[in-house]
Write a protein that holds these residues in place. Structure first.
Motif, mmCIF file in Angstrom:
data_model
loop_
_atom_site.group_PDB
_atom_site.id
_atom_site.type_symbol
_atom_site.label_atom_id
_atom_site.label_comp_id
_atom_site.label_asym_id
_atom_site.label_seq_id
_atom_site.Cartn_x
_atom_site.Cartn_y
_atom_site.Cartn_z
ATOM 1 N N MET A 38 0.907 -1.188 -0.072
ATOM 2 C CA MET A 38 0.105 -0.062 -0.099
ATOM 3 C C MET A 38 0.983 1.246 -0.100
ATOM 4 O O MET A 38 0.702 2.225 -0.592
ATOM 5 C CB MET A 38 -0.793 0.029 1.309
ATOM 6 C CG MET A 38 -1.677 1.187 1.279
ATOM 7 S SD MET A 38 -3.073 1.063 2.564
ATOM 8 C CE MET A 38 -3.578 2.758 2.657
ATOM 9 N N TYR A 39 1.952 0.899 0.871
ATOM 10 C CA TYR A 39 2.793 2.670 0.844
ATOM 11 C C TYR A 39 3.988 2.638 0.128
ATOM 12 O O TYR A 39 4.582 3.495 0.195
ATOM 13 C CB TYR A 39 3.188 2.266 2.614
ATOM 14 C CG TYR A 39 2.037 2.184 3.558
ATOM 15 C CD1 TYR A 39 1.049 3.271 3.534
ATOM 16 C CD2 TYR A 39 1.850 0.944 4.046
ATOM 17 C CE1 TYR A 39 0.270 2.942 4.543
ATOM 18 C CE2 TYR A 39 0.878 0.758 4.958
ATOM 19 C CZ TYR A 39 -0.011 1.844 5.084
ATOM 20 O OH TYR A 39 -1.095 1.408 6.033
ATOM 21 N N THR A 40 4.512 1.533 -0.846
ATOM 22 C CA THR A 40 5.675 1.731 -1.580
ATOM 23 C C THR A 40 5.589 2.930 -2.601
ATOM 24 O O THR A 40 6.632 3.485 -3.043
ATOM 25 C CB THR A 40 5.962 0.475 -2.261
ATOM 26 O OG1 THR A 40 4.635 0.041 -3.158
ATOM 27 C CG2 THR A 40 6.461 -0.532 -1.417
ATOM 28 N N GLN A 167 11.848 4.329 -1.195
ATOM 29 C CA GLN A 167 12.417 5.733 -1.584
ATOM 30 C C GLN A 167 13.857 5.409 -1.672
ATOM 31 O O GLN A 167 14.461 6.035 -2.509
ATOM 32 C CB GLN A 167 12.431 6.457 0.002
ATOM 33 C CG GLN A 167 13.031 8.044 -0.166
ATOM 34 C CD GLN A 167 13.070 8.800 0.896
ATOM 35 O OE1 GLN A 167 12.102 8.783 1.770
ATOM 36 N NE2 GLN A 167 13.891 9.695 1.280
ATOM 37 N N TYR A 168 14.411 4.452 -1.077
ATOM 38 C CA TYR A 168 15.854 4.237 -1.232
ATOM 39 C C TYR A 168 16.079 3.621 -2.558
ATOM 40 O O TYR A 168 17.015 4.079 -3.428
ATOM 41 C CB TYR A 168 16.377 3.326 -0.091
ATOM 42 C CG TYR A 168 17.958 2.626 -0.595
ATOM 43 C CD1 TYR A 168 18.788 3.818 -0.062
ATOM 44 C CD2 TYR A 168 18.144 1.758 -1.486
ATOM 45 C CE1 TYR A 168 20.216 3.309 -0.290
ATOM 46 C CE2 TYR A 168 19.568 1.463 -1.526
ATOM 47 C CZ TYR A 168 20.645 2.159 -1.137
ATOM 48 O OH TYR A 168 22.019 1.950 -1.156
ATOM 49 N N LEU A 169 15.365 2.503 -3.257
ATOM 50 C CA LEU A 169 15.284 2.142 -4.276
ATOM 51 C C LEU A 169 14.921 3.085 -5.443
ATOM 52 O O LEU A 169 15.603 2.978 -6.444
ATOM 53 C CB LEU A 169 14.328 0.883 -4.529
ATOM 54 C CG LEU A 169 14.816 -0.310 -3.768
ATOM 55 C CD1 LEU A 169 13.699 -1.359 -3.746
ATOM 56 C CD2 LEU A 169 15.947 -0.906 -4.428
ATOM 57 N N THR A 170 13.976 4.272 -5.122
ATOM 58 C CA THR A 170 13.494 5.028 -6.232
ATOM 59 C C THR A 170 14.695 5.919 -6.596
ATOM 60 O O THR A 170 14.906 6.380 -7.624
ATOM 61 C CB THR A 170 12.145 5.569 -5.856
ATOM 62 O OG1 THR A 170 11.189 4.603 -5.594
ATOM 63 C CG2 THR A 170 11.889 6.713 -6.874
ATOM 64 N N ASP A 171 15.401 6.459 -5.311
ATOM 65 C CA ASP A 171 16.680 7.405 -5.520
ATOM 66 C C ASP A 171 17.849 6.828 -6.110
ATOM 67 O O ASP A 171 18.269 7.359 -6.915
ATOM 68 C CB ASP A 171 16.933 7.978 -4.033
ATOM 69 C CG ASP A 171 15.745 8.882 -3.468
ATOM 70 O OD1 ASP A 171 14.833 9.285 -4.230
ATOM 71 O OD2 ASP A 171 15.699 9.253 -2.239
ATOM 72 N N ALA A 177 12.214 -0.678 -10.003
ATOM 73 C CA ALA A 177 12.815 -1.835 -9.182
ATOM 74 C C ALA A 177 11.811 -2.048 -7.996
ATOM 75 O O ALA A 177 12.066 -3.067 -7.455
ATOM 76 C CB ALA A 177 14.099 -1.328 -8.804
ATOM 77 N N VAL A 178 11.252 -0.952 -7.348
ATOM 78 C CA VAL A 178 10.210 -1.333 -6.144
ATOM 79 C C VAL A 178 9.438 -2.347 -6.728
ATOM 80 O O VAL A 178 9.131 -3.254 -5.800
ATOM 81 C CB VAL A 178 9.755 -0.061 -5.994
ATOM 82 C CG1 VAL A 178 8.871 -0.202 -4.759
ATOM 83 C CG2 VAL A 178 10.829 1.211 -5.561
#
Length: 402
Positions: A38-40, A167-171, A177-178
């Motif tokens: 839900m939150y990704t 947030q880490y994977l997106t950045d 990738a998420v």
């Protein structure tokens, strides 16, 4: 009206016990992964707004769309797992969820992504009621409290962990990738569930429609419904708080947002230990005390300077207090209506995620007035939950001091 003998649940005394040590890590990580879906999407709001050409209110609906599907998935999961077995129902649900999650990463249009988010919620909803009822039936009695608290804490912790990971994977990688890793994780979870859960022994011998027929009885049970809303209103608040951090622009730096979310982790890690200590108090005392602390946290958010560290601490305290209240609420529900089995858990989680559906809507509607105004609105919801809990305590005639 009672179920006939032909369609009655299998008695608990005949249930076999599964492995606690194998099930606990799978159930705990599974709770993080499924609810975390839900939150990704929250850390990807800005990028996806540009990709789909929509506004902030439209992005808030990507949360609500998942929550709607999740709520409905949980509602049918109780009767479904009663009929077909916990292991089969949950593992097939995770395979379906993996496929849909992969499709979301490829969605070129907002409208298609919104539809897929509903289906993603629907399929991941197969996990929670199945696992929570499995804990109550197939783990030994002295393990059930620890397991239930750990899993319910993971459901709440998913609010933080999923956003941090996303947030880490997106950045540092990319937003796709998420979704790819989430799909892979859901497939792995399906395999793990089949490995650690005992062979299915369906707890309902009638048709699936007979099992679903329990749901109207669940939702007309006054004490159950009251408890459901005690649990659901703080869920609205929790989702609205973290959505509000994004929509109000009170914290815009990516590293500060990551730190704000990370503050909650030590608090949530302590919840199972605190819950063990609080077992000496009545369920009502645990519920009421936790809601008072939750209200104090939101009140602080409403009146204190909007500093990221302070916001992180108060949000963490709120999540931790609800993490203590929720197992007590579910235990209380099972005590007053044990005849409904998994359907009672489905009802609780359905109403809970109806509450989650409202969180982004409330945040989007009030965020334009600032974080302080949003916090005052959310405080009113916590007070309403506390009022319902007091009413529940009085109806049962229990003393909160025992």
């Amino acid at each position: 009206m009672a179920l006939s003998e032909k369609h009655s649940p299998v008695s608990e005394e005949t249930d076999a016990y599964g492995s606690f040590t194998l099930a606990l890590p799978v159930f705990t990580l599974g709770a993080l992964l499924t609810t975390g879906q839900m939150y990704t999407i929250i850390p990807q709001f800005n990028e996806l707004r540009e990709h789909w050409g929509v506004g902030p209110h439209a992005m808030a609906w990507t949360l609500s769309a998942f929550a709607i599907g999740y709520a409905v998935g949980m509602l049918v999961s109780g009767p479904g797992s009663n009929k077909f077995g916990f292991r089969r129902w949950s593992s097939i649900g995770m395979i379906a969820a993996a496929v849909v999650t992969l499709l979301i990463s490829l969605a070129p249009w907002y409208s298609l992504a919104l539809l897929l988010r509903v289906v993603q919620g629907l399929t991941t909803g197969a996990f929670a009621p199945s696992v929570m009822t499995y804990i109550g039936r197939h783990l030994r009695p002295h393990h059930r409290g620890i397991a239930a608290t750990a899993v319910l804490t993971s459901f709440i912790g998913a609010v933080i962990v999923a956003q941090m990971a996303s947030q880490y994977l997106t950045d540092h990688v990319n937003r796709q990738a998420v979704w790819y890793l989430s799909a892979l994780g859901l497939l792995a979870l399906a395999v793990a569930l089949r490995s650690v859960m005992i062979a299915d022994r369906p707890h309902f011998t009638g048709s699936i429609w007979k099992s679903i027929g329990q749901l109207p009885q669940v939702f007309t049970h006054a004490s159950l419904v009251r408890l459901y809303f005690v649990m659901a209103l703080p869920m609205t608040v929790g989702v609205a708080v973290f959505t509000g951090f994004e929509l109000t622009g009170i914290v815009t730096d990516s590293d500060e947002l990551l730190a704000l979310r990370a503050v909650a982790l030590p608090f949530l890690a302590l919840v199972p230990l605190v819950a063990i200590v609080l077992r000496r108090f009545s369920l009502n005392a645990q519920i009421l005390g936790s809601l008072v602390v939750a209200g104090a946290a939101v009140l602080t958010m409403a009146i204190a300077p909007p500093h990221p560290v302070l916001l992180g601490i108060t949000a963490a305290l709120f999540l931790a207090s609800t993490g203590i209240a929720n197992p007590a609420i579910l235990q209380s529900a099972m005590r007053i209506a044990p005849q409904f089995g998994a359907s009672a858990n489905s009802g609780a989680m359905f109403i809970n995620y109806v509450g989650a559906t409202l969180g982004p809507i409330v945040a989007a509607g009030v965020a334009g007035f600032g974080m302080h105004t949003l916090a005052w609105v959310l405080l009113a919801l916590v007070v309403a939950s506390l009022g319902l809990a007091v009413r529940h305590s009085r109806v049962l005639g229990e003393s909160i001091a025992t």
